[in-house]
Design a protein around this motif. Structure first.
Motif, PDB file in Angstrom:
ATOM      1  N   ASN A   1       5.932  -7.872  -5.997  1.00 27.77           N
ATOM      2  CA  ASN A   1       6.227  -6.769  -6.927  1.00 27.77           C
ATOM      3  C   ASN A   1       5.057  -6.517  -7.866  1.00 27.77           C
ATOM      4  OD1 ASN A   1       8.770  -6.415  -5.832  1.00 27.77           O
ATOM      5  ND2 ASN A   1       9.800  -7.644  -7.376  1.00 27.77           N
ATOM      6  N   ALA A   2       4.423  -7.583  -8.346  1.00 26.50           N
ATOM      7  CA  ALA A   2       3.282  -7.439  -9.253  1.00 26.50           C
ATOM      8  C   ALA A   2       2.113  -6.757  -8.532  1.00 26.50           C
ATOM      9  CB  ALA A   2       2.850  -8.797  -9.791  1.00 26.50           C
ATOM     10  N   VAL A   3       1.855  -7.161  -7.288  1.00 22.46           N
ATOM     11  CA  VAL A   3       0.768  -6.551  -6.516  1.00 22.46           C
ATOM     12  C   VAL A   3       1.055  -5.072  -6.292  1.00 22.46           C
ATOM     13  CG1 VAL A   3      -0.398  -6.526  -4.265  1.00 22.46           C
ATOM     14  CG2 VAL A   3       0.033  -8.705  -5.415  1.00 22.46           C
ATOM     15  N   GLN A   4       2.307  -4.728  -6.000  1.00 22.83           N
ATOM     16  CA  GLN A   4       2.654  -3.315  -5.792  1.00 22.83           C
ATOM     17  C   GLN A   4       2.457  -2.516  -7.082  1.00 22.83           C
ATOM     18  OE1 GLN A   4       2.937  -2.341  -2.741  1.00 22.83           O
ATOM     19  NE2 GLN A   4       2.830  -4.499  -2.176  1.00 22.83           N
ATOM     20  N   ARG A   5       2.816  -3.102  -8.225  1.00 22.35           N
ATOM     21  CA  ARG A   5       2.595  -2.412  -9.511  1.00 22.35           C
ATOM     22  C   ARG A   5       1.105  -2.203  -9.765  1.00 22.35           C
ATOM     23  NH1 ARG A   5       6.413  -6.152 -11.292  1.00 22.35           N
ATOM     24  NH2 ARG A   5       4.814  -7.338 -12.433  1.00 22.35           N
ATOM     25  N   ILE A   6       0.317  -3.221  -9.470  1.00 26.86           N
ATOM     26  CA  ILE A   6      -1.135  -3.116  -9.647  1.00 26.86           C
ATOM     27  C   ILE A   6      -1.677  -1.996  -8.767  1.00 26.86           C
ATOM     28  CG2 ILE A   6      -3.341  -4.286  -9.245  1.00 26.86           C
ATOM     29  CD1 ILE A   6      -1.802  -6.949  -9.927  1.00 26.86           C
ATOM     30  N   ARG A   7      -1.248  -1.979  -7.509  1.00 16.63           N
ATOM     31  CA  ARG A   7      -1.721  -0.943  -6.582  1.00 16.63           C
ATOM     32  C   ARG A   7      -1.333   0.460  -7.059  1.00 16.63           C
ATOM     33  NH1 ARG A   7      -0.783  -3.756  -0.649  1.00 16.63           N
ATOM     34  NH2 ARG A   7      -2.597  -5.098  -0.813  1.00 16.63           N
ATOM     35  N   GLU A   8      -0.124   0.589  -7.561  1.00 14.73           N
ATOM     36  CA  GLU A   8       0.311   1.897  -8.074  1.00 14.73           C
ATOM     37  C   GLU A   8      -0.539   2.326  -9.259  1.00 14.73           C
ATOM     38  OE1 GLU A   8       2.455   4.298  -7.023  1.00 14.73           O
ATOM     39  OE2 GLU A   8       2.404   3.051  -5.220  1.00 14.73           O
ATOM     40  N   LYS A   9      -0.850   1.400 -10.140  1.00 12.70           N
ATOM     41  CA  LYS A   9      -1.673   1.729 -11.312  1.00 12.70           C
ATOM     42  C   LYS A   9      -3.086   2.111 -10.892  1.00 12.70           C
ATOM     43  CE  LYS A   9       0.913  -1.113 -14.610  1.00 12.70           C
ATOM     44  NZ  LYS A   9       0.889  -2.277 -15.523  1.00 12.70           N
ATOM     45  N   VAL A  10      -3.637   1.371  -9.907  1.00 11.43           N
ATOM     46  CA  VAL A  10      -4.970   1.690  -9.417  1.00 11.43           C
ATOM     47  C   VAL A  10      -4.950   3.048  -8.732  1.00 11.43           C
ATOM     48  CG1 VAL A  10      -6.765   1.027  -7.766  1.00 11.43           C
ATOM     49  CG2 VAL A  10      -5.683  -0.710  -9.171  1.00 11.43           C
ATOM     50  N   LYS A  11      -3.915   3.303  -7.932  1.00 10.35           N
ATOM     51  CA  LYS A  11      -3.817   4.560  -7.198  1.00 10.35           C
ATOM     52  C   LYS A  11      -3.773   5.755  -8.143  1.00 10.35           C
ATOM     53  CE  LYS A  11      -1.177   6.675  -3.458  1.00 10.35           C
ATOM     54  NZ  LYS A  11      -0.068   6.515  -2.536  1.00 10.35           N
ATOM     55  N   LYS A  12      -3.083   5.614  -9.264  1.00  3.72           N
ATOM     56  CA  LYS A  12      -2.991   6.708 -10.223  1.00  3.72           C
ATOM     57  C   LYS A  12      -4.328   6.999 -10.887  1.00  3.72           C
ATOM     58  CE  LYS A  12       1.889   6.090 -11.279  1.00  3.72           C
ATOM     59  NZ  LYS A  12       2.860   5.565 -12.225  1.00  3.72           N
ATOM     60  N   SER A  13      -5.199   5.991 -10.937  1.00  2.00           N
ATOM     61  CA  SER A  13      -6.487   6.201 -11.624  1.00  2.00           C
ATOM     62  C   SER A  13      -7.599   6.592 -10.680  1.00  2.00           C
ATOM     63  CB  SER A  13      -6.887   4.935 -12.388  1.00  2.00           C
ATOM     64  OG  SER A  13      -7.248   3.922 -11.489  1.00  2.00           O
ATOM     65  N   VAL A  14      -7.390   6.431  -9.356  1.00  4.40           N
ATOM     66  CA  VAL A  14      -8.453   6.779  -8.399  1.00  4.40           C
ATOM     67  C   VAL A  14      -8.450   8.267  -8.151  1.00  4.40           C
ATOM     68  CG1 VAL A  14      -9.242   6.469  -6.028  1.00  4.40           C
ATOM     69  CG2 VAL A  14      -8.457   4.516  -7.301  1.00  4.40           C
TER      70      VAL A  14
END
Length: 197
Positions: free
Chosen positions: A184-197
Motif C-alpha cells: 500500500n505504501a509503494v502504491q501511494r508513493i507511485r501515485e504521488k510520483v505519477k501526479k508530479s511527472v
C-alpha cells in the motif's frame, strides 16, 4: 551552477559532497534516455506514464548508487538501472501482481501477413521533436521535491529500502509491518510520483 562543464562522474562527486542541485540536473539530463527506453514498449490496458515512472525510479536509483570507482561510466550504469527497473515492473506484471501491465507489445514486433513492423504503421506526432522529449525543469523539481519532502516518514523508509532492491517481505520484516502495508505504501508513493511527472 553550470553542471554542463563537468563530466557525469564529477557531477556525482558534487552530489556526494552535498550539492543537491546535482540530482535535479542528472534527472533532467537523462530523462530523454528514460523516454527512449520505454518508447519501444506498449502496454495493453495501462498508461505509458506507468513505465515512465518506473524508468525515472531506475534513474534515481542510478544517481543514488553510482560510485566513482565503478568501472562503467555513469551513462552505462544509468541505462542498466533504468532498463532493469522497467523490465522488473513488466516481470512483476506478468506474475499478475499488477493486472493492467499483464501484456505489452514491442513496436518492433511483426504484425500481419506482410510481416510489417508495428512501428512502420505509426505516424510521428508533434511530440517526436527532441525538445519536447526533455522533461522541463519544473517537472523534475516537483519529482525531486516529492521524493525528498512530501512523503511521510514511513513512506520515506519504504522508498529507501525499495530503491535498494529489497523485497516487500524484507521491508515488512525490517519495519515491523505486514507485506500488504508495504505494498500500500509503494502504491501511494507511485501515485504521488505519477501526479508530479
Amino acid at each position: 551552477m553550470d553542471f554542463s562543464i563537468y563530466t557525469d562522474e564529477e557531477v556525482i562527486t558534487l552530489l556526494r559532497n552535498g550539492n543537491t542541485d546535482a540530482t535535479e540536473y542528472l534527472l533532467k539530463k537523462y530523462a530523454p534516455l528514460v523516454k527512449k527506453s520505454i518508447r519501444t514498449l506498449y502496454l495493453i490496458g495501462a498508461d505509458t506514464e506507468d513505465l515512465l515512472q518506473e524508468g525515472m525510479i531506475g534513474l534515481f536509483k542510478a544517481i543514488q548508487n553510482y560510485h566513482g570507482d565503478n568501472t562503467a561510466s555513469f551513462y552505462t550504469f544509468a541505462k542498466i538501472c533504468i532498463d532493469r527497473q522497467i523490465y522488473s515492473a513488466i516481470k512483476a506484471s506478468n506474475r499478475k501482481k499488477h493486472s493492467p501491465l499483464n501484456s505489452y507489445i514491442s513496436f518492433y514486433s511483426h504484425v500481419g501477413e506482410d510481416e510489417a513492423k508495428l512501428i512502420d504503421n505509426l505516424e510521428a506526432g508533434t511530440n517526436s521533436n527532441p525538445e519536447h522529449v526533455i522533461l522541463d525543469k519544473e517537472t523534475t523539481s516537483d519529482l525531486e521535491k516529492l521524493l525528498m519532502e512530501q512523503l511521510s516518514d514511513f513512506e520515506k523508509e519504504v522508498l529507501h529500502l525499495y530503491l535498494e532492491g529489497k523485497s516487500y517481505a524484507y521491508i515488512a520484516s525490517s519495519l515491523g509491518k505486514s507485506a500488504k502495508s508495504i505494498d500500500n505504501a509503494v502504491q501511494r508513493i507511485r501515485e504521488k510520483v505519477k501526479k508530479s511527472v
